[in-house]
Design a protein around this motif. Structure first.
Motif, PDB file in Angstrom:
ATOM      1  N   PRO A  29       0.823  -1.217   0.000  1.00 52.27           N
ATOM      2  CA  PRO A  29       0.000   0.000   0.000  1.00 52.27           C
ATOM      3  C   PRO A  29       0.858   1.268   0.000  1.00 52.27           C
ATOM      4  O   PRO A  29       1.908   1.317   0.648  1.00 52.27           O
ATOM      5  CB  PRO A  29      -0.789  -0.115   1.296  1.00 52.27           C
ATOM      6  N   LEU A  30       0.429   2.250  -0.722  1.00 53.47           N
ATOM      7  CA  LEU A  30       1.120   3.523  -0.763  1.00 53.47           C
ATOM      8  C   LEU A  30       0.958   4.243   0.568  1.00 53.47           C
ATOM      9  O   LEU A  30      -0.146   4.346   1.105  1.00 53.47           O
ATOM     10  CB  LEU A  30       0.557   4.384  -1.896  1.00 53.47           C
ATOM     11  N   LEU A  31       2.056   4.707   1.108  1.00 53.66           N
ATOM     12  CA  LEU A  31       2.081   5.396   2.411  1.00 53.66           C
ATOM     13  C   LEU A  31       1.580   4.497   3.538  1.00 53.66           C
ATOM     14  O   LEU A  31       1.028   4.978   4.532  1.00 53.66           O
ATOM     15  CB  LEU A  31       1.246   6.687   2.363  1.00 53.66           C
ATOM     16  N   GLY A  32       1.780   3.188   3.380  1.00 58.01           N
ATOM     17  CA  GLY A  32       1.314   2.252   4.394  1.00 58.01           C
ATOM     18  C   GLY A  32       2.045   2.388   5.718  1.00 58.01           C
ATOM     19  O   GLY A  32       1.502   2.043   6.773  1.00 58.01           O
ATOM     20  N   GLU A  33       3.272   2.874   5.680  1.00 55.12           N
ATOM     21  CA  GLU A  33       4.069   3.033   6.899  1.00 55.12           C
ATOM     22  C   GLU A  33       3.856   4.385   7.571  1.00 55.12           C
ATOM     23  O   GLU A  33       4.406   4.642   8.643  1.00 55.12           O
ATOM     24  CB  GLU A  33       5.563   2.879   6.562  1.00 55.12           C
ATOM     25  N   GLY A  34       3.094   5.274   6.927  1.00 58.85           N
ATOM     26  CA  GLY A  34       2.913   6.617   7.458  1.00 58.85           C
ATOM     27  C   GLY A  34       3.968   7.581   6.942  1.00 58.85           C
ATOM     28  O   GLY A  34       4.861   7.210   6.174  1.00 58.85           O
ATOM     29  N   TRP A  35       3.859   8.828   7.361  1.00 54.09           N
ATOM     30  CA  TRP A  35       4.755   9.862   6.859  1.00 54.09           C
ATOM     31  C   TRP A  35       6.104   9.893   7.563  1.00 54.09           C
ATOM     32  O   TRP A  35       7.109  10.306   6.990  1.00 54.09           O
ATOM     33  CB  TRP A  35       4.093  11.231   6.982  1.00 54.09           C
ATOM     34  N   SER A  36       6.149   9.476   8.819  1.00 53.08           N
ATOM     35  CA  SER A  36       7.395   9.552   9.575  1.00 53.08           C
ATOM     36  C   SER A  36       8.536   8.759   8.929  1.00 53.08           C
ATOM     37  O   SER A  36       9.647   9.291   8.770  1.00 53.08           O
ATOM     38  CB  SER A  36       7.167   9.070  11.017  1.00 53.08           C
TER      39      SER A  36
END
Length: 366
Positions: A175-182
């Motif tokens: 998934p795109l940005l699955g890990e979050g922005w940090s």
């Protein structure tokens, strides 16, 4: 009369000097570093790194416009005096010397790993030194022509990076940005080393014939590098699984193992042989920046002897240090930190100082 008019370079040479100094050895391991920090969305930080490098580049050009006929050491002398100018030139020489040492040593270790495991590292350094000296001794104009030639000769190599995509899986990018922005912001720091090279404009600016095109040129150079990094990262992320890509030290080369021709069994070795020219374009520019600063410190025009001394030091260090891959990782981390200060923070602070000084003088006149 312009101080550097006898070595003026064209806009194309200016672009390829900056672009060539950004590629180097980092591109081969970059997908792994991005995946370790940001997972399958590791390609997104490349866009953030590109935006940051372009912004820093604009500050560099804005600063250099204040003293268009001089390099950064000349500008420092103009605004802060000879002592600060000499200190700045010395620190620049150390930074570029360490950068060129890291680049050429990393290349030697890579050649040992993939091609010549029984060949001592210092022997490879001697072999690299001969063509490096012949190119670097002739000045920035010849180096610019060399970088132009390398670029056009190695364009077909980019096609090989797309060939494995026929066996790739687009779902590996989700998934795109699955890990979050940090994690993405943390991975952006990984891209700093790859985008370093635009700082060469601090030396190249007075050599450029049409200085009004400096912003366009440095933006094109950063964008070309970003496109190549992005293409490499997306190919690796689509081909390898999210867990698999972190297991390869240089996934860009491992990616080419699946490409086969009847007349070539191991395409990655052919690719690596051609890629040596790309890496050499990086360390040649870095070495020129080093010897330019040392020559400037000594007030000399001729830098040929400085090139010989620098190459001799690299050979000696390779013989006595014989660094490992883990030590090289530490060098890359050190360069990343130094690059953040030198290429990103310093131009902004310098611009703020010069701009503030201009505003104060403008008010005092009124």
């Amino acid at each position: 009369m312009k101080k550097y008019q006898y070595n003026e370079i064209t806009l194309m040479q200016y672009i390829f000097l900056i672009h060539g100094s950004q590629l180097g050895i980092g591109q081969l391991a970059l997908p792994r570093h991005l995946a370790e920090k940001a997972g399958v969305s590791g390609w997104v930080p490349l866009l953030l790194g590109w935006a940051s490098s372009v912004a820093a580049s604009l500050f560099i050009i804005s600063v250099m416009k204040r003293y268009p006929n001089g390099t950064l050491p000349d500008l420092l002398v103009h605004y802060f005096g000879k002592t600060i100018g000499r200190i700045g030139a010395a620190l620049m020489a150390v930074f570029y010397a360490f950068s060129s040492l890291t680049c050429i040593i990393a290349t030697g270790l890579m050649i040992q790993e993939w091609m010549l495991p029984q060949t001592p590292l210092f022997i490879l350094m001697i072999l690299f030194s001969i063509p490096t000296y012949l190119i670097t001794r002739n000045g920035i104009r010849i180096i610019g022509r060399y970088n132009e030639l390398v670029f056009f000769l190695t364009i077909p190599m980019a096609v090989f990076l797309l060939a494995p995509l026929k066996d790739g899986h687009p779902l590996h990018l989700l998934p795109l940005l699955g890990e979050g922005w940090s994690p993405l912001f943390q991975a952006t720091l990984v891209t700093v080393y790859s985008f370093l090279g635009f700082d060469s404009a601090l030396i190249l600016y007075p050599f450029l014939k049409k200085k009004q095109s400096a912003v366009l040129g440095i933006t094109i150079a950063n964008t070309m590098s970003m496109i190549l990094f992005l293409m490499t990262a997306l190919s690796c992320f689509a081909f390898f699984s999210p867990d698999e890509i972190t297991q390869y030290h240089q996934p860009t080369l491992d990616l080419l193992k699946v490409v086969e021709f009847r007349f070539v069994e191991r395409l990655e070795l052919v690719f690596l042989s051609g890629y040596l020219f790309v890496i050499s374009a990086t360390w040649v520019v870095l070495m020129y920046n080093t010897v330019f600063c040392t020559s400037w410190l000594l007030g000399k025009q001729d830098h040929q002897n400085h090139v010989l001394v620098l190459l001799a030091c690299i050979v000696v260090l390779a013989y006595f240090l014989d660094p490992s891959a883990n030590q090289l990782e530490d060098w890359f981390h050190l360069l990343t930190g130094a690059g953040l200060v030198y290429a990103f923070a310093m131009p902004v602070l310098l611009w703020l100082y010069i701009r503030g000084k201009e505003l104060v003088h403008g008010r005092s006149r009124t």
